[in-house]
Design a protein around this motif. Structure first.
Motif, PDB file in Angstrom:
ATOM      1  N   ARG A  33       0.823  -1.202   0.000  1.00 34.42           N
ATOM      2  CA  ARG A  33       0.000   0.000   0.000  1.00 34.42           C
ATOM      3  C   ARG A  33       0.862   1.260   0.000  1.00 34.42           C
ATOM      4  N   GLU A 254       0.906 -10.032  -0.297  1.00 37.01           N
ATOM      5  CA  GLU A 254       0.718  -9.015  -1.334  1.00 37.01           C
ATOM      6  C   GLU A 254       1.970  -8.867  -2.191  1.00 37.01           C
ATOM      7  N   TYR A 288      -7.914  -9.601  -6.349  1.00 40.52           N
ATOM      8  CA  TYR A 288      -8.724 -10.444  -5.465  1.00 40.52           C
ATOM      9  C   TYR A 288      -8.052 -10.527  -4.105  1.00 40.52           C
ATOM     10  N   ASP A 289      -8.779 -10.198  -3.076  1.00 39.48           N
ATOM     11  CA  ASP A 289      -8.260 -10.311  -1.714  1.00 39.48           C
ATOM     12  C   ASP A 289      -8.818 -11.583  -1.080  1.00 39.48           C
ATOM     13  N   ASP A 291      -9.916 -13.755   1.652  1.00 30.56           N
ATOM     14  CA  ASP A 291     -10.388 -13.522   3.017  1.00 30.56           C
ATOM     15  C   ASP A 291     -10.781 -14.872   3.604  1.00 30.56           C
TER      16      ASP A 291
END
Length: 317
Positions: A33, A254, A288-289, A291
């Motif tokens: 980020r 990530e 796509y995260d 979870d």
């Protein structure tokens, strides 16, 4: 004179802490980020974070992330040299099996089972290593005691739900929460070799109570319990594996995805896997995260939807 990009990030983080936008204990954004926000390479963002940690502005907590330190030292004033702590030992008479197990759980929560040793437990408790063996025969025995204690931490207060599905959902979510609290726990034993742990039986008893009114025989009931537990444990295994992968590679999930993005795009562009290509195109830049909590709930809901059909056939007339 131009300021290096990583130094600009360092200065910005310091400014955010100074004006209160970041408070002590706040979790820092991921390096991915930061890199995206500043338009720099991941290596640049990583260098900035590492420097801030070295200066004591941030602190990296094993298996948790990077956080704003509770107190920020002045960059111009070197930290005073730490005095060596006195090597005092606690009296061995104060040692109990319960204290050993609790200390071992704290070590495993922070460092995983690979970081657990009888010597490390003794050091944490400030006792001689041999003292621990008066209460626990071996590391393998200690791990089983740890698992039993961890599984038994969360109970089931009354009143119990009247609905079978609500009973199973409560038990499944309690197990998932337990694995979340102790990521190493899913690694202790395989599904095919269950251990006689009363802490674990506390959860299965809830599921037995849910299935009892339907008249299933013992084999059918156990099949259902194994199916539900395998869903929970199967996902929970990846909690620890992700941490192990980060430690082995030095990359967050990530960062790993960023590193492999070109290879994924090449596969999608090959034309050989249209389903994969179409899915990647739909994701676009957002990606796509994954979870695991969401996947847990999806799997639980899907399993119970199917189980409800089976149980309807066994409902006594």
């Amino acid at each position: 004179m131009a300021v290096a990009p990583y130094q600009r990030i360092v200065s910005d983080v310091r400014a955010r802490i100074a004006d209160g936008r970041l408070a002590p204990g706040d979790r820092m954004p991921s390096t991915r980020r930061l890199a995206k926000e500043w338009g720099v390479a991941l290596a640049t963002a990583t260098k900035a974070m590492a420097l801030l940690c070295q200066e004591g502005v941030l602190e990296a907590r094993p298996r948790s992330g990077t956080f704003v330190a509770s107190t920020e030292p002045s960059p111009s004033a070197p930290a005073p040299a730490a005095r060596p702590a006195a090597a005092t030992r606690a009296p061995d008479g104060d040692l109990t099996r319960q204290r050993i197990v609790r200390a071992a759980i704290e070590i495993a929560d922070a460092e995983g089972l690979d970081g657990l040793s009888m010597r490390g437990v003794a050091a944490k408790l400030r006792v001689a290593t041999m003292s621990t063996y008066r209460h626990v025969a071996s590391k393998d025995d200690l791990v089983l005691l740890m698992a039993d204690a961890a599984f038994g931490e969360l109970g089931y207060p009354d009143p119990q739900p009247d609905d079978w599905r609500a009973l199973i959902e409560r038990a499944a979510r309690t197990l998932w929460k337990t694995f979340r609290r102790h990521p190493w726990l899913a690694q202790v034993f395989p599904l095919t070799r269950p251990m006689p742990l009363t802490g674990l039986l506390t959860h299965s008893e809830q599921m037995h109570a849910a299935l009892r009114p339907f008249g299933l025989d013992a084999t059918a009931r156990l099949d259902v319990l194994v199916m539900l537990y395998s869903h929970i444990q199967g996902l929970a295994i990846h909690l620890e594996r992700e941490t192990q992968a980060q430690e082995a590679s030095g990359l967050t999930d990530e960062e790993w995805m960023d590193q492999n993005a070109h290879a994924m795009e090449a596969i999608a562009a090959s034309g050989r896997y249209p389903g994969f290509a179409g899915m990647m195109a739909e994701f676009g830049e957002a990606g796509y995260d994954l979870d695991l909590d969401k996947i847990f709930e999806l799997g639980l809901r899907t399993l119970l939807d199917g189980l409800s059909v089976t149980l309807e056939r066994h409902t006594p007339a």
